[in-house]
Design an enzyme around this catalytic site. Structure first.
Site, PDB file in Angstrom:
ATOM      1  N   PHE A 150      -6.941  -0.713   5.336  1.00  0.00           N
ATOM      2  CA  PHE A 150      -5.531  -0.879   4.958  1.00  0.00           C
ATOM      3  C   PHE A 150      -4.891   0.426   4.493  1.00  0.00           C
ATOM      4  CE2 PHE A 150      -7.515  -5.133   4.075  1.00  0.00           C
ATOM      5  CZ  PHE A 150      -7.185  -5.623   5.322  1.00  0.00           C
ATOM      6  N   ILE A 151      -5.682   1.507   4.500  1.00  0.00           N
ATOM      7  CA  ILE A 151      -5.119   2.813   4.150  1.00  0.00           C
ATOM      8  C   ILE A 151      -4.088   3.226   5.200  1.00  0.00           C
ATOM      9  CG2 ILE A 151      -6.778   4.293   5.376  1.00  0.00           C
ATOM     10  CD1 ILE A 151      -6.866   6.068   2.838  1.00  0.00           C
TER      11      ILE A 151
ATOM     12  N   HIS B 266     -12.042  -4.750   9.175  1.00  0.00           N
ATOM     13  CA  HIS B 266     -12.732  -4.586   7.892  1.00  0.00           C
ATOM     14  C   HIS B 266     -14.010  -3.784   8.083  1.00  0.00           C
ATOM     15  CE1 HIS B 266     -10.152  -8.123   7.179  1.00  0.00           C
ATOM     16  NE2 HIS B 266     -10.226  -7.851   5.903  1.00  0.00           N
TER      17      HIS B 266
ATOM     18  N   GLN C 157      -8.296  -2.149  -0.797  1.00  0.00           N
ATOM     19  CA  GLN C 157      -9.236  -3.271  -0.847  1.00  0.00           C
ATOM     20  C   GLN C 157     -10.286  -3.140   0.253  1.00  0.00           C
ATOM     21  OE1 GLN C 157      -7.860  -7.631  -0.612  1.00  0.00           O
ATOM     22  NE2 GLN C 157      -7.996  -7.113  -2.772  1.00  0.00           N
ATOM     23  N   PHE C 158      -9.837  -2.779   1.427  1.00  0.00           N
ATOM     24  CA  PHE C 158     -10.691  -2.312   2.515  1.00  0.00           C
ATOM     25  C   PHE C 158     -10.023  -1.030   3.000  1.00  0.00           C
ATOM     26  CE2 PHE C 158     -12.011  -6.637   2.289  1.00  0.00           C
ATOM     27  CZ  PHE C 158     -13.321  -6.663   2.738  1.00  0.00           C
TER      28      PHE C 158
ATOM     29  N   GLU D  40       0.823  -1.221   0.000  1.00  0.00           N
ATOM     30  CA  GLU D  40       0.000   0.000   0.000  1.00  0.00           C
ATOM     31  C   GLU D  40       0.847   1.257   0.000  1.00  0.00           C
ATOM     32  OE1 GLU D  40      -0.877  -2.679   1.667  1.00  0.00           O
ATOM     33  OE2 GLU D  40      -2.969  -3.076   1.165  1.00  0.00           O
TER      34      GLU D  40
HETATM   35  C1  LIG Z   1      -1.939  -4.680   4.223  1.00  0.00           C
HETATM   36  C2  LIG Z   1      -3.051  -5.485   3.670  1.00  0.00           C
HETATM   37  N1  LIG Z   1      -3.507  -5.230   2.438  1.00  0.00           N
HETATM   38  C3  LIG Z   1      -4.524  -5.953   1.919  1.00  0.00           C
HETATM   39  C4  LIG Z   1      -5.118  -6.940   2.641  1.00  0.00           C
HETATM   40  C5  LIG Z   1      -6.287  -7.739   2.048  1.00  0.00           C
HETATM   41  N2  LIG Z   1      -5.893  -9.132   1.859  1.00  0.00           N
HETATM   42  C6  LIG Z   1      -6.211 -10.077   2.769  1.00  0.00           C
HETATM   43  S1  LIG Z   1      -5.557 -11.562   2.404  1.00  0.00           S
HETATM   44  C7  LIG Z   1      -4.871 -10.968   0.963  1.00  0.00           C
HETATM   45  C8  LIG Z   1      -4.057 -11.866   0.110  1.00  0.00           C
HETATM   46  C9  LIG Z   1      -2.988 -12.501   0.923  1.00  0.00           C
HETATM   47  O1  LIG Z   1      -2.139 -13.265   0.150  1.00  0.00           O
HETATM   48  P1  LIG Z   1      -0.989 -14.123   0.806  1.00  0.00           P
HETATM   49  O2  LIG Z   1      -0.166 -13.258   1.707  1.00  0.00           O
HETATM   50  O3  LIG Z   1      -0.291 -14.813  -0.289  1.00  0.00           O
HETATM   51  O4  LIG Z   1      -1.750 -15.147   1.746  1.00  0.00           O
HETATM   52  P2  LIG Z   1      -2.795 -16.270   1.300  1.00  0.00           P
HETATM   53  O5  LIG Z   1      -4.150 -15.685   1.475  1.00  0.00           O
HETATM   54  O6  LIG Z   1      -2.517 -16.664  -0.097  1.00  0.00           O
HETATM   55  O7  LIG Z   1      -2.555 -17.390   2.258  1.00  0.00           O
HETATM   56  C10 LIG Z   1      -5.162  -9.615   0.813  1.00  0.00           C
HETATM   57  C11 LIG Z   1      -4.725  -8.778  -0.328  1.00  0.00           C
HETATM   58  C12 LIG Z   1      -4.630  -7.157   3.939  1.00  0.00           C
HETATM   59  N3  LIG Z   1      -5.159  -8.087   4.743  1.00  0.00           N
HETATM   60  N4  LIG Z   1      -3.601  -6.423   4.438  1.00  0.00           N
END
Ligand SMILES: Cc1ncc(C[n+]2csc(CCOP(=O)(O)OP(=O)(O)O)c2C)c(N)n1
Ligand SMILES: [Mg+2]
Lengths: 334, 324
Positions: B86-87, B127, B82-83, B60
Site C-alpha cells: 500500500f506504499i 500482499h 499495513q502491508f 496513505e
Molecule cells: C489503500 C489500502 N490501505 C490499507 C489496506 C489494508 N486494509 C484492508 S481492509 C482494511 C479495512 C477496510 O475497512 P472498510 O473500508 O471499512 O471495509 P470493511 O473491511 O469494514 O468492510 C484495511 C485497512 C488496503 N487494503 N488498502
C-alpha cells in the site's frame, strides 16, 4: 452467460412471493457459505491466505444486487459474496477460488474475494481500497459514451472512503453525471479503526456534499430497505441524473478477518446488533406476511447445505494450477 | 542479549528510540489500540499515548505527507504501511516530496517508511510484493532490508536517527520464523555496510532480505559438496557497500546474485553492472541471477512457490557457476 434478473422491477409493491423468498435464500446462502469457509475449510487448512466474511451485512449485497439487469456492471469488494450468487457465478467456482484451485474464478491467480468475471460483468477489485471507484466511473463513462441503458455498481466499506482515490473517482463521476451507484457498506469499523477515527463527519453521505451528488442513508440490516433505495438510485442513473451514494448502515459481527477476535469492539455493540440481524429480521417479516413457514424454511436450509456440500466436493476435486502455467498470461498474446 | 524474533527486534528498536527521543512518533493504520496488523506496536499506545502513536484513517498519501512535513520541523516520524504494497498510494509524497526535499531546499527530512514486504505466505498479488527497486531508483531515499533480527533492530535505530528519508523493508515471512540473540538497549547497525554470512573462496552469492537465509542454506550444502561459498548480505541497497561486494568478487571470481523481487530491472541488475564495470578482469564466469519470475505474485501455493527463489534454484545456478 448472463443471468436472468432476479427482480426486474424497482418497485417493492410489485415483488412477488418467489422473489421475496429469493432474497432470503441468497442471504442465508451467503451466511452459510461464509461460515463453512471460515469455520470449517479455513480451520482445516484448505484455504490459503486470509478469510473475510460479512456476517450481519448480507442484506447489502443481496438487496442491492437484486436490481441488476444482466448487462449491468458491478465492481465488487470483500463483503459482497451474495452479489456473486445473484449474478449467477457458480458457487463451486467461488469455493475453488478460495482454495486457490483451478476452476476458481481466477484459476488460482488471486485469492478469496479478489474475484471478478467479465462474463458476468463483474470487475475484480485490487486490494488497494477504493482504487475501484475510478474504475467503476470508467465503466460508467464507457456506457454513457455509447448511450447504453446500463448502470454500474461500486461496492466499498466506510474506511475506503478516506482514500484519495475514492474522492477522485466520485468527483469525476459527478462532473460527468455518470450512471453509477456507489454502495457503501458502513459496518462502522475499518479493521480496528472505528468511524470517529476515520472521519470527522457523522455520516459517509456527508462526504458527498463536496461533489453535488444524490445520497441516501439506508438501514443496511433491512434487505427491503436496501432494495428500495437501490431502486431509486438505479432509476436516477438510468435517467441520466448521475451518481448516487447509498450509505447502508450496518455492523460487522465478526473480526476484520478470521484471524481477528475483535476484542477492541465493545461487547454491548455486538449484543445490540445481534438483535437487528438482517436474516432473522427478514424471516420474521416473511412469516408475518404468511409467506414463510417451518416447512419452507427447512427445505430452503436443506437445499443450501446440499448446494454447499456439492460445491465443496467439486472444488476439492479440482487440481492446483500447474507451475507450467505460471508465466502464461502476463501479457495479452495473439 | 535477549532471544527475540525478527518481529520483536523491530518492536524493540522502535520502543527504544521512542523512549530515548521524544521527537520520535509513529503513525499508521490500526497501530494503536490494535497494536498493528502484525503486532509490531503492541503496547505502544499504553506506553506512549495517542499523541505519539497515531491511528490514521485509510489515507496513505495523507498521513505520509503529514509525516514528511513533521520531519522537516523537528520530529522523527516512523510511518507504518499495513502491508508494504500500500506504499504505492503514497508514492508521490515519498518519491517527489521526501526524496527531493534536501536537494531542492537543503532541509533534512528524518522520516522512516516501514512495512511488511515479501511472499511465501500465499497472500496473493497485493500482499506479497517486494518494492525495493522502485525506491532505490529514486534519488534522495535510502533503502534498507534487514535479514536477521539483530539487523532488524540495529538498522531501524540507524534509520530513525538518519537525517534522510529511509525506506525500511521488513520481511513478513521472517517476522516469526527467525529468532536469535539480540543486544538489549543501544544497538546501531550503520546504514551502508554489507555483512558476510559465510566466508568462502570459490563463489560469491550476493543477496539481501529473506533470501539471505536460502543462500546460507545453499552455501552449507555446497560446502558438503566440497565448495567454499561466500554469502554477502547487502543489508542496505542505498547506499550500497561497493567495497565489500568488490572485495568478495575479487577473491572468488564468480558471482551469483539472489533476490526475491522479480528479475527484470531488479536491484540485482545494478549489482551486476557495478561488478562488470569495476571487477571485469576478475570474473571467471558470467554474473548470474536468481530472482522471482516476472509475474504478479500468484495466490495459489503451487504457483507462488514456483515463482520465488528456492534453495534448489540457488543450488542449480551455483553448481553451474562453480563448474564453469
Ligand atoms: C489503500 C489500502 N490501505 C490499507 C489496506 C489494508 N486494509 C484492508 S481492509 C482494511 C479495512 C477496510 O475497512 P472498510 O473500508 O471499512 O471495509 P470493511 O473491511 O469494514 O468492510 C484495511 C485497512 C488496503 N487494503 N488498502
Ligand atoms: Mg468497514
Amino acid at each position: 452467460m448472463t443471468t436472468k434478473p432476479l427482480i426486474d422491477k424497482p418497485r417493492l409493491a410489485e415483488l412477488n412471493e418467489t422473489t421475496l423468498l429469493d432474497l432470503l435464500y441468497y442471504m442465508k446462502l451467503m451466511r452459510a457459505v461464509e461460515q463453512r469457509i471460515e469455520r470449517v475449510l479455513y480451520r482445516q487448512g484448505k484455504i490459503p491466505g486470509a478469510v473475510y466474511s460479512a456476517r450481519g451485512e448480507e442484506a447489502i449485497p443481496v438487496g442491492s444486487a437484486a436490481h441488476l439487469r444482466p448487462d449491468d456492471v458491478v465492481v465488487s469488494l470483500h463483503r459482497t459474496m451474495g452479489m456473486f450468487f445473484i449474478r449467477g457465478v457458480p458457487l463451486r467456482r467461488i469455493i475453488a477460488q478460495y482454495m486457490g484451485r483451478k476452476g476458481g474464478v481466477t484459476d488460482g491467480r488471486d485469492g478469496n474475494m479478489h474475484m471478478g468475471d467479465l462474463a458476468y460483468h463483474i470487475i475484480a477489485p485490487i486490494s488497494h481500497l477504493a482504487e475501484t471507484v475510478p474504475v467503476a466511473a470508467g465503466a460508467a463513462l464507457a456506457i454513457k459514451m455509447r448511450g447504453e441503458d446500463r448502470v454500474v455498481y461500486c461496492y466499498f466499506g466506510d474506511g475506503a472512503t478516506s482514500t484519495g482515490s475514492w474522492h477522485e473517482g466520485v468527483n469525476f463521476a459527478a462532473v460527468q453525471r455518470l450512471p453509477l451507484v456507489l454502495i457503501c457498506d458502513n459496518n462502522q469499523w475499518a479493521y480496528s479503526t472505528p468511524l470517529e477515527k476515520q472521519m470527522a463527519v457523522e455520516h459517509i453521505v456527508d462526504r458527498a456534499a463536496g461533489y453535488g451528488i444524490a445520497t441516501e442513508i439506508v438501514d443496511g440490516n433491512d434487505v427491503l430497505a436496501v432494495h428500495e433505495a437501490t431502486g431509486r438510485a438505479v432509476a436516477r442513473a438510468r435517467a441520466g441524473e448521475g451518481p448516487t451514494l447509498l450509505e447502508c448502515k450496518t455492523f460487522r459481527m465478526t473480526g476484520h478477518a478470521a484471524h481477528d477476535d475483535a476484542r477492541y469492539v465493545p461487547a454491548h455493540l455486538f449484543e445490540e446488533w445481534r438483535a437487528k440481524d438482517p436474516i432473522d429480521r427478514y424471516q420474521r417479516y416473511l412469516r408475518e406476511q404468511g409467506l414463510l413457514d417451518e416447512e419452507k424454511l427447512n427445505a430452503m436450509e436443506a437445499r443450501i447445505e446440499a448446494e454447499i456440500d456439492e460445491a465443496i466436493a467439486w472444488a476439492e476435486r479440482q487440481p492446483y494450477p500447474s507451475p507450467d502455467e505460471l508465466e502464461r498470461g502476463v501479457y495479452y498474446e495473439s | 542479549m535477549a532471544r527475540m524474533t525478527y518481529l520483536q527486534a523491530i518492536s524493540d528498536a522502535l520502543r527504544y528510540e521512542m523512549r530515548r527521543d521524544p521527537s520520535v512518533f509513529i503513525l499508521g493504520e490500526d497501530i494503536g489500540v490494535f497494536g498493528g496488523a502484525f503486532k509490531v506496536t503492541q503496547g505502544f499506545l499504553e506506553e506512549f499515548g495517542p499523541e505519539r502513536v497515531i491511528d490514521t484513517p485509510i489515507s496513505e498519501s495523507g498521513f505520509t505527507g503529514a509525516a514528511c512535513a513533521a520531519a522537516t520541523v523537528g520530529f522523527r516520524p516512523v510511518v507504518e504501511f499495513q502491508f508494504i504494497d500500500f506504499i504505492s498510494c503514497a508514492f508521490d509524497q515519498i518519491v517527489n516530496y521526501a526524496g527531493k526535499c534536501y536537494y531542492r531546499w537543503g532541509i533534512p527530512m528524518p522520516v522512516v517508511f516501514r512495512g511488511p514486504c515479501g511472499g511465501g505466505v500465499h497472500a496473493g498479488p497485493y500482499h506479497s510484493q517486494n518494492p525495493e527497486a522502485w525506491f532505490a531508483h529514486a534519488p534522495g531515499l535510502k533503502v534498507v532490508l534487514p535479514a536477521t533480527a539483530k539487523d532488524a533492530k540495529g538498522l531501524l535505530i540507524a534509520a530513525i536517527r538518519d537525517n534522510n528519508p529511509v525506506i525500511y523493508l521488513e520481511n513478513k515471512f521472517l517476522y516469526r520464523h527467525y529468532r536469535e540473540e539480540v543486544p538489549e538497549g543501544e544497538y546501531v547497525v550503520p546504514i551502508g555496510l554489507a555483512a558476510l554470512r559465510t566466508i568462502g573462496q570459490d563463489l560469491s552469492i550476493i543477496s539481501y532480505g529473506a533470501t539471505v537465509h536460502l543462500c546460507v542454506a545453499a552455501a552449507r550444502q555446497l560446502e558438503r559438496e566440497g565448495a567454499s561459498v561466500e554469502v554477502v548480505d547487502l543489508r542496505s541497497l542505498v547506499p550500497l557497500d561497493k567495497q565489500t561486494i568488490l572485495d568478495s568478487v575479487k577473491k572468488t571470481n564468480k558471482v551469483l546474485i539472489v533476490h526475491e523481487a522479480n528479475l527484470t530491472a531488479g536491484f540485482g541488475a545494478e549489482v551486476a553492472a557495478l561488478i562488470s564495470h569495476e571487477a571485469f578482469e576478475y570474473l571467471d564466469g558470467p554474473i548470474m541471477r536468481v530472482a522471482s519470475l516476472d509475474v504478479p505474485s500468484p495466490f495459489s501455493p503451487t504457483l507462488e512457490m514456483a515463482m520465488i527463489p528456492t534453495v534448489d534454484k540457488i543450488l542449480e545456478a551455483a553448481r553451474y557457476l562453480l563448474a564453469y
